[in-house]
Scaffold this motif. Structure first.
Motif, short mmCIF file in Angstrom:
data_model
loop_
_atom_site.label_atom_id
_atom_site.label_comp_id
_atom_site.label_asym_id
_atom_site.label_seq_id
_atom_site.Cartn_x
_atom_site.Cartn_y
_atom_site.Cartn_z
N ASN A 34 79.68 57.13 24.60
CA ASN A 34 78.34 57.38 24.12
C ASN A 34 77.99 58.86 24.17
OD1 ASN A 34 75.98 56.34 23.01
ND2 ASN A 34 74.90 56.41 24.95
N PHE A 41 73.19 62.52 15.06
CA PHE A 41 73.49 61.15 15.46
C PHE A 41 74.95 61.07 15.91
CE2 PHE A 41 70.21 60.76 12.13
CZ PHE A 41 69.21 60.25 12.93
N CYS A 43 78.63 60.97 17.77
CA CYS A 43 79.27 60.23 18.83
C CYS A 43 80.75 60.49 18.74
CB CYS A 43 78.97 58.73 18.72
SG CYS A 43 79.51 58.01 17.16
N GLY A 62 73.28 54.84 11.24
CA GLY A 62 72.76 54.86 12.60
C GLY A 62 73.25 56.03 13.40
N ARG A 63 74.52 56.36 13.23
CA ARG A 63 75.14 57.46 13.95
C ARG A 63 76.41 57.84 13.24
NH1 ARG A 63 75.40 56.67 20.39
NH2 ARG A 63 75.23 58.84 20.93
N LEU A 102 75.86 51.27 20.09
CA LEU A 102 75.54 52.68 20.26
C LEU A 102 74.11 52.87 20.75
CD1 LEU A 102 77.20 53.97 16.98
CD2 LEU A 102 78.18 53.90 19.26
N GLY A 103 73.59 51.88 21.41
CA GLY A 103 72.24 51.92 21.94
C GLY A 103 71.50 50.65 21.60
N TYR A 105 68.82 48.11 20.35
CA TYR A 105 67.74 47.95 19.38
C TYR A 105 66.82 46.88 19.96
CZ TYR A 105 65.29 46.97 14.99
OH TYR A 105 64.33 46.79 14.03
N THR A 125 71.96 50.37 17.17
CA THR A 125 71.49 51.69 17.57
C THR A 125 70.01 51.54 17.93
OG1 THR A 125 70.58 52.58 15.51
CG2 THR A 125 73.00 52.59 15.74
N ARG A 129 69.85 48.02 13.43
CA ARG A 129 70.84 47.03 13.84
C ARG A 129 71.35 46.32 12.59
NH1 ARG A 129 71.00 42.38 18.48
NH2 ARG A 129 71.77 40.68 17.17
#
Length: 321
Positions: A34, A41, A43, A62-63, A102-103, A105, A125, A129
């Motif tokens: 992460n 965004f 990673c 999202g990333r 990745l996080g 939601y 994220t 999602r």
């Protein structure tokens, strides 16, 4: 020195080839790092699904997923794709972890009664999602197990009407009076990553956790235009994509807006401030109408908000409100 007669020449050592940097890919089941890159965004490296498709593009929203070469001298953007054998074998469940997490939601998830039979999370994220829904088609026994669905935070869009700059009163032949107010409208002229050029734009942003749409509209106007408004007229609630979701948009017409005495703090959890250039523009009603008709509000949510606001103003003028 020449070799002696009958002696075999000694082989010369051959240069060893230098190893080429290889792309290091983590398998799908590996734990995803992460840590952040320099991209907003960013990673670190993630695994690839087999094949490419629409979902591969969505995952990058999202990333940004980077493949890192072994010598760490470069990075490449990775798009993961849809419908892999590994993902397809995953059972439907709201509690199983996402294939790419990745996080969290933590906004409510959509489900339609008698149609949504379950979902399988592909990407999560904090702002988006991506799921595969199991959807039973209405009136049949057919179930589509990989209906692509995108959860995205609800937003507000606001057309800003300033307080009347001047008032004109006329007296009729029989002694009656007619009063008209002249208003100006504030919009942005700006660029956006997905647009080829410039566009006019209204104020907009995400609804934060626990906010009502009208509260979000007032906050966005205060943050982006440094204005406080006397009234926010709701213009409806609209689904972004009727097949894939993408959240809801709440358009508003903000009225009687004036400059704030001080700049408000920016308290954001879901949304981020705009990174692109924004130039503030002031337009009267004929100029705003002409711009809308000419398609100068290029993003569909902006054009929808302005068009609805113009229809509302026209309706009020006709009815005498």
């Amino acid at each position: 020195k020449a070799p002696r007669s009958g002696a075999q020449p000694q082989p010369q050592p051959q240069p060893q080839p230098q190893p080429q940097p290889q792309l290091q890919l983590q398998p799908l089941a590996a734990k995803m790092s992460n840590s952040r890159s320099h991209h907003p965004f960013g990673c670190t490296a993630v695994g690839l699904f087999n094949g490419i498709g629409l979902l591969g593009l969505l995952l990058c929203l999202g990333r940004t997923f980077f493949i890192t070469p072994a010598d760490e001298s470069a990075a490449a953007i990775v798009a993961a794709a849809a419908a892999t054998s590994e993902l397809s074998a995953t059972p439907m469940s709201d509690t199983l972890p996402c294939a790419l997490d990745l996080g969290a939601y933590d906004l409510p998830l959509w489900a339609k009664e008698d149609e949504t039979m379950g979902n399988r999370c592909v990407l999560s994220t904090p702002r988006m999602r991506v799921d595969f829904h199991a959807r039973q088609l209405p009136g049949t026994d057919e179930v589509i197990s990989d209906w692509l669905w995108i959860e995205y935070g609800d937003r507000v869009n606001v057309l800003v009407q300033m307080a009347a700059s001047h008032t004109t009163t006329s007296h009729g032949f029989f002694g009656g009076t007619t009063t008209s107010h002249t208003h100006e409208y504030r919009v942005f002229e700006q660029t956006k990553y997905a647009l080829e050029g410039e566009s006019l734009a209204v104020v907009g942003g995400f609804i934060e956790h626990g906010e009502l749409p009208e509260e979000a509209a007032a906050r966005e106007v205060a943050e982006e235009m440094k204005l406080v408004c006397g009234e926010f007229t709701p213009l409806g609630k609209f689904r972004t994509d009727v097949n894939r979701g993408m959240g809801w948009v709440h358009p508003f017409l903000a009225r009687e807006c004036r400059a704030l005495p001080s700049q408000p703090p920016r308290l954001r959890a879901v949304g981020d401030a705009d990174q692109e250039r924004q130039d503030l523009k002031t337009m009267d009603l004929p100029a705003l109408t002409k711009a809308a008709m000419a398609g100068r509000f290029v993003e569909v949510q902006w054009s929808n908000t302005v068009s609805l606001a113009l229809l509302r103003l026209q309706s009020e003028a006709v009815s005498g409100l």
